[in-house]
Design an enzyme around this catalytic site. Structure first.
Site, PDB file in Angstrom:
ATOM      1  N   ARG A  20       0.455  -1.234   0.202  1.00 34.47           N
ATOM      2  CA  ARG A  20       0.341   0.308  -0.324  1.00 34.47           C
ATOM      3  C   ARG A  20       0.813   1.151  -0.100  1.00 34.47           C
ATOM      4  NH1 ARG A  20      -2.842   0.324   5.366  1.00 34.47           N
ATOM      5  NH2 ARG A  20      -1.237   2.196   5.617  1.00 34.47           N
ATOM      6  N   LYS A  26      12.401   2.556   5.571  1.00 35.64           N
ATOM      7  CA  LYS A  26      12.741   3.795   5.470  1.00 35.64           C
ATOM      8  C   LYS A  26      13.702   4.611   4.784  1.00 35.64           C
ATOM      9  CE  LYS A  26       8.788   4.664   7.348  1.00 35.64           C
ATOM     10  NZ  LYS A  26       7.884   3.486   7.663  1.00 35.64           N
ATOM     11  N   SER A  86      -3.163  -2.961   5.724  1.00 35.75           N
ATOM     12  CA  SER A  86      -4.191  -3.723   6.182  1.00 35.75           C
ATOM     13  C   SER A  86      -5.635  -2.124   6.331  1.00 35.75           C
ATOM     14  CB  SER A  86      -4.432  -3.112   8.360  1.00 35.75           C
ATOM     15  OG  SER A  86      -3.799  -1.552   8.578  1.00 35.75           O
ATOM     16  N   GLU A 133       5.149   6.800   2.547  1.00 32.55           N
ATOM     17  CA  GLU A 133       5.792   6.008   2.618  1.00 32.55           C
ATOM     18  C   GLU A 133       4.752   4.937   1.395  1.00 32.55           C
ATOM     19  OE1 GLU A 133       5.890   4.060   6.808  1.00 32.55           O
ATOM     20  OE2 GLU A 133       3.019   4.744   6.613  1.00 32.55           O
ATOM     21  N   LYS A 176      12.137   9.927  10.896  1.00 32.40           N
ATOM     22  CA  LYS A 176      11.783   8.903  10.284  1.00 32.40           C
ATOM     23  C   LYS A 176      12.239   7.440  10.661  1.00 32.40           C
ATOM     24  CE  LYS A 176       7.888   9.489   6.866  1.00 32.40           C
ATOM     25  NZ  LYS A 176       7.632   8.824   6.270  1.00 32.40           N
ATOM     26  N   ARG A 235      -7.282   7.822   5.004  1.00 33.40           N
ATOM     27  CA  ARG A 235      -7.759   8.325   6.250  1.00 33.40           C
ATOM     28  C   ARG A 235      -7.530   9.529   6.080  1.00 33.40           C
ATOM     29  NH1 ARG A 235      -3.046   4.046   7.380  1.00 33.40           N
ATOM     30  NH2 ARG A 235      -2.382   5.590   5.827  1.00 33.40           N
ATOM     31  N   GLU A 285       7.265   0.211  11.005  1.00 34.24           N
ATOM     32  CA  GLU A 285       5.588   0.552   9.869  1.00 34.24           C
ATOM     33  C   GLU A 285       4.444   0.328  11.446  1.00 34.24           C
ATOM     34  OE1 GLU A 285       5.565   0.606   7.079  1.00 34.24           O
ATOM     35  OE2 GLU A 285       7.599   0.259   6.594  1.00 34.24           O
ATOM     36  N   GLY A 286       3.416   0.528  11.047  1.00 32.80           N
ATOM     37  CA  GLY A 286       2.503   0.819  12.061  1.00 32.80           C
ATOM     38  C   GLY A 286       1.685   1.781  12.576  1.00 32.80           C
ATOM     39  N   ASN A 305       3.569   0.497   2.275  1.00 33.47           N
ATOM     40  CA  ASN A 305       3.864  -0.366   2.920  1.00 33.47           C
ATOM     41  C   ASN A 305       4.276  -1.829   2.567  1.00 33.47           C
ATOM     42  OD1 ASN A 305       2.553   0.990   5.232  1.00 33.47           O
ATOM     43  ND2 ASN A 305       1.909   1.387   4.153  1.00 33.47           N
TER      44      ASN A 305
END
Length: 474
Positions: free
Chosen positions: A125, A305, A151, A144, A364, A450, A368-369, A146
């Site tokens: 993603r 990253k 998700s 970024e 950064k 989002r 992740e997450g 993923n």
């Protein structure tokens, strides 16, 4: 980027009624999460947080994000196959970041033994924001990519219907009809099903590797149901199950509880806290197997990253995607400024610049997450502390993107209904399947919008900051 509901935002009775309808619609459509109190039980569930109204997204930038996704799929796949590039790029990071170093060690061990896996599945993603530059014209900038456990492909497949209902209740049926259909869960399942088919055993199962705490289970179930609908058996296991019951036969076929596993789909394993010694051993067992891993460990490393920062250096994309000048141009157009903090003059200079003007940048780590990035005063304090230490090489620095805020209501269980100034992040899901050297599937599989209130610098839906949204193209 005003959406056509400025009038509605002022009408408090209409908003209250719409919010009530919206929550029921979310429950009806299955936009659900388990509760914090009972994260592993589905006896009591709540709706996943979402915006009351869809958010305006410039249609040209939306189309640009879709158009570049196949290029990013090719790029991630190329990086995952390039041992020298990963070794060179991550050399400084693995000296100071234990998590990345452990992933890299497994990667090297598997390569030395010889890859048993011949089919490769990527579910990525790529996330973007709309940067309003000096002249106020929005442009698409990548935050970024993923490459593991990306998700909300499931829940976002159900969110547009909720927003359509809300717009109709507010007397905006014409606008409701313009909301785009979106079903990433179907697209992700198509990729998993293709990998399962190419693995070549009708009786083998797909294993979802899941976390100990599973609040976001319904998001995963959406993808899982698509597989069951194709008569593909799905099992759900944790690392601890793999450690206790997983085994390889002489041909490196993976077995769990006596069942052969064709595909391992990771919804776990992306942050250090997911691992103890046993879990690392389980991860190694999985990586050594013939099963199709999504992602395999090289593809997880391709999403770090540090790799993202290296890609922004002149000439890097051309080396990774030779003969694909148009793809390189499309990818490069999405890059924000990215800077290395490696030891040496270049790193010293950029560290000093960021300490002097921290609001220009985001710091950064290789994580992740969501919820890991540093901004403003916190960024300055951390950089001052580590500016002369090799520890700084475990971070990258990125230009801070400045999107145009818009007003919306963020609906969360047990929270008051109040209007917020918000910014949005657009994610495009990509799926690819490669067999040997042949790319047999490469597509964009849907989108995720989002949105969060501007006072929250960092964090996604799972981190409890952002909420699900639907793009309204303007």
């Amino acid at each position: 980027m005003a959406a056509p509901w400025e009038d509605v935002l002022q009408n408090e009775p209409a908003i209250r009624e719409a919010a009530s309808v919206a929550v029921d619609a979310a429950l009806l459509e299955g936009v659900l999460m388990r509760t914090e109190r009972e994260p592993n039980a589905s006896d009591v569930v709540s709706y996943a947080p979402f915006t009351l109204l869809p958010s305006a997204v410039p249609s040209a930038l939306f189309e640009q994000a879709y158009a570049v996704q196949q290029d990013f799929n090719l790029l991630v796949d190329a990086i995952s196959q390039n041992k020298e590039f990963l070794e060179h790029t991550l050399a400084s990071t693995i000296k100071v970041d234990d998590f990345t170093a452990q992933l890299f060690r497994i990667h090297m061990q598997v390569l030395e033994e010889g890859l048993a896996q011949s089919v490769f599945l990527g579910i990525n993603r790529s996330d973007y924001m709309f940067d309003c530059g000096v002249d106020g014209t929005p442009s698409l900038k990548q935050i970024e990519i993923n490459t593991i456990a990306a998700s909300f492909g499931g829940l976002t497949s159900r969110t547009a219907a909720v927003h359509g209902r809300v717009l109709k209740v507010l007397g905006k049926s014409k606008e409701a009809s313009r909301l785009l259909p979106n079903n990433p869960s179907k697209g992700l399942a198509l990729g998993i099903a293709k990998a399962w088919q190419l693995y070549g055993s009708q009786s083998a199962v797909v294993m979802f590797l899941v976390e100990e705490v599973q609040r976001n289970i319904f998001d995963q179930r959406c993808v899982e149901n698509e597989l069951w609908n194709r008569n593909i058996r799905v099992i759900r296991k944790r690392f601890s199950d793999v450690f206790e019951k997983g085994s390889l036969d002489d041909a490196k076929r993976l077995y769990m509880d006596g069942q052969e596993v064709a595909v391992v789909y990771y919804r776990e394993g992306y942050v250090p806290k997911n691992y103890d010694q046993q879990n690392w051993e389980a991860r190694l067992l999985l990586e050594r197997s013939r099963a199709v891993k999504c992602p395999d460990i090289a593809t997880q490393l391709a999403g770090t990253k540090k790799v993202q920062q290296e890609l922004s250096r002149p000439g890097t994309l051309e080396r990774l995607l030779p003969g694909r000048a148009e793809a390189v141009a499309r990818i490069r157009a999405t890059f924000a400024g990215l800077y290395s903090l490696d030891m040496g003059e270049e790193g010293d200079k950029i560290a000093a610049t960021a300490i002097a003007d921290p609001d220009r940048f985001v710091l950064k780590p290789q994580r992740e997450g969501g919820g890991n990035n540093l901004y403003g005063e916190e960024l300055r304090q951390v950089l001052e502390k580590i500016r002369d230490s090799p520890e700084r090489t475990s971070y990258i620095l990125m230009d801070k993107i400045k999107p145009q805020p818009a007003m919306n209501y963020l609906l969360r269980a047990h929270s008051p209904l109040q209007v917020s100034e918000c910014i949005s992040e657009l994610g495009i899901f990509g799926v690819y399947v490669r067999q040997g050297k042949e790319m047999v599937m490469n597509k964009a599989a849907g989108h995720l919008l989002r949105t969060k209130a501007i006072e929250h610098a960092d964090g996604g839906v799972a981190a409890g900051v952002a909420v699900l949204d639907t793009p309204y193209l303007v």
